[in-house]
Design an enzyme around this catalytic site. Structure first.
Site, PDB file in Angstrom:
ATOM      1  N   TYR A  34       3.524   0.176   8.103  1.00 16.33           N
ATOM      2  CA  TYR A  34       2.529  -0.901   8.102  1.00 16.33           C
ATOM      3  C   TYR A  34       2.144  -1.316   6.689  1.00 16.33           C
ATOM      4  CZ  TYR A  34      -2.148  -2.989   8.474  1.00 16.33           C
ATOM      5  OH  TYR A  34      -3.242  -3.804   8.334  1.00 16.33           O
TER       6      TYR A  34
ATOM      7  N   LYS B 187       3.171  -4.742   4.553  1.00 16.95           N
ATOM      8  CA  LYS B 187       2.086  -5.632   4.107  1.00 16.95           C
ATOM      9  C   LYS B 187       2.127  -5.824   2.592  1.00 16.95           C
ATOM     10  CE  LYS B 187      -0.870  -7.264   6.248  1.00 16.95           C
ATOM     11  NZ  LYS B 187      -0.935  -8.615   6.876  1.00 16.95           N
TER      12      LYS B 187
END
Length: 497
Positions: free
Chosen positions: A239, A243
């Protein structure tokens, strides 16, 4: 009567929101519609499916949710006409060029009309399939920016990231945009080549498909591959890695508008607006609360002195709205991309040790129910302040039982196969979750919010804007908020699921 300068900025504006069925996007949409009735139009980008249209998703997953009850009550019979006249659901996907909008005339109309883009599209699973996370979190940011360069009136692109793009670094984390190719301390290679990452994803998928594996096996392999690639470059999970790459892709080219990155920390239920305690989905802290309340865990893994950086969802949205109003039309080469970190660790910190005892206090008074509807009695929380102590606890309390069950299963010709498999799966799941949550529960980071404080000071220049767009974490009394708002919101959400 004083008028809100922030709200004036949104009068007559046309806004594109991606990730529009997500938590922050819905709070943003509701607030703009409720406080600025003269906003001209809001395009909501969302994925359609063969079973459900985007219009159905808009009605059921967005404006039909409890979040919109205040707006619905205030507008009464006019609510439906307001939604139909101002909100346009668009079928698309940030993972594709032109945001997957196939209607050429619609695309051209949007390019002529849009003033503001809010990109909140993301997959937030720590261990999402690498190809999916890369497509949404990384390439998605690039596709949104590319779409924005074609918008002739565009003033502002606001991109929602996460403060945890800093990984497991220690100390004060700066409000600074990533440079292309940057890696974190602990990386095994010195440069991050995003084009190379795209290639290795394609190669790994081809390799897995030629092995004739099931979709479930491919998914598991791609999840593991994402964690592997993240750790190779210094990030703890897929994640935050994807990002961070999304942020890098935003800075790769010249901008035709102001670009702002908002980095929230751990987002919790609404503090005040449109009402307190609204939540949707379970995040890091919430999952621990529910597992403890249901009796599935009796211990807490983490450093008791670690600061758990929390911020209510409506405060994040207030910061987003203030940033848009402050930065639109302020394009300059010197300014570059402005980053705002919105959290509480620097100005109003809460420690993990405090959190676990607040959870215990709430659940003792308001127990959750088990699958039979009976209240679950919880014991005092046990803290495991190292990963080694957690592994030792599992080895001593759970592994012997699983090993005995495995032996019994073998002797009895797989009679206990289902029980044995489920027990192994639960332990493996607990171990995986502990590894995934480790960076947050042992965090030694404090997130600088100097830029955000400067933005707060601008907002405080207006009494009405200070009241409508509060994002100051110093006003939060954590005991009161967690016991009477957030935990209550989680319990209500779990009850309704």
């Amino acid at each position: 009567m004083e008028e809100s300068k922030i709200l004036q900025h949104f009068e007559g504006k046309i806004i594109l929101i991606t990730g529009s069925t997500g938590f922050l996007a819905k709070i943003f949409l509701e607030k703009i519609l409720r406080l600025q009735p003269n906003v001209k139009k809001l395009y909501l980008l969302m994925r359609a499916s063969p079973k459900i249209s985007v219009q159905q998703r808009l009605e059921e997953e967005v404006v039909g949710t409890e979040l919109f009850r205040v707006l619905r009550k205030e507008r009464g019979e006019d609510f439906e006409s307001i939604i139909s006249s101002k909100v346009v659901a668009i079928s698309g996907d940030v993972g594709y060029e032109n945001l997957g909008i196939v209607d050429v005339q619609l695309r051209q109309q949007m390019w002529r009309e849009i003033d503001i883009i809010v990109n909140s599209a993301a997959t937030t699973k720590f261990d999402e399939r690498y190809d999916i996370a890369f497509g949404i979190n990384s390439l998605g940011a690039m596709h949104v920016q590319d779409f924005g360069t074609k918008c002739s009136k565009l003033e502002m692109l606001l991109h929602v990231s996460t403060a945890y793009v800093h990984g497991t670094k220690v100390g004060l984390m700066p409000e600074k945009a990533f440079r292309m190719g940057e890696t974190l301390p602990g990386a095994k290679i010195p440069y991050l080549d995003i084009d190379a990452e795209k290639c290795v994803i394609q190669e790994r998928l081809r390799s897995l498909q030629t092995q004739k594996l099931s979709e479930k096996e491919i998914t598991r392999a791609m999840k593991d591959f994402g964690i592997e690639r993240a750790m190779l470059h210094g990030w703890p999970n897929t994640y935050v890695f994807t990002k961070a790459m999304g942020e890098m892709l935003l800075e790769r080219s010249n901008q035709n508008c102001s670009v702002v990155i908002i980095r929230p920390t751990i987002i919790t239920s609404t503090f005040k607006d449109p009402f307190h305690g609204w939540i949707e989905g379970l995040r890091t802290l919430d999952s621990i609360f529910v597992a403890y309340g249901k009796g599935k865990i009796k211990f807490f893994v983490g450093d008791p002195e670690s600061v758990i950086d929390l911020v209510p969802g409506d405060m994040v949205v207030n910061c987003m709205i203030a940033a848009i109003a402050s930065h639109s039309n302020l394009i300059s080469e010197k300014e570059g991309i402005r980053v705002y970190q919105i959290g509480s660790s620097r100005r109003n910190p809460v420690k993990y040790d405090e959190l676990k005892w607040l959870m215990h206090r709430y659940l003792n008074r308001n127990p959750l129910s088990d699958s039979c509807g009976k209240p679950v009695k919880i014991g005092p929380p046990i803290i495991m302040n190292t990963m080694a102590s957690f592994h030792n606890y599992i080895s001593f309390h759970y592994l012997p039982f699983v090993q005995m069950l495995g032996l019994a299963n073998m002797i009895c010709c797989n009679l206990f196969e289902s029980s044995y498999t489920n027990a192994k799966r639960r332990i493996n799941h607990a171990m995986r979750l502990a590894d995934l949550y480790k960076p947050y529960l042992f965090s030694q980071a404090i997130f600088d919010d100097s830029n955000t404080e400067t933005l707060r000071l601008r907002v405080r220049g207006s009494k009405i804007d200070t009241e409508l767009f509060n994002f100051d974490p110093k006003c939060i009394m954590w005991d009161d908020y967690l016991l009477n708002t957030h935990f209550l919101g989680i319990a209500k959400y779990v009850l309704n699921c």
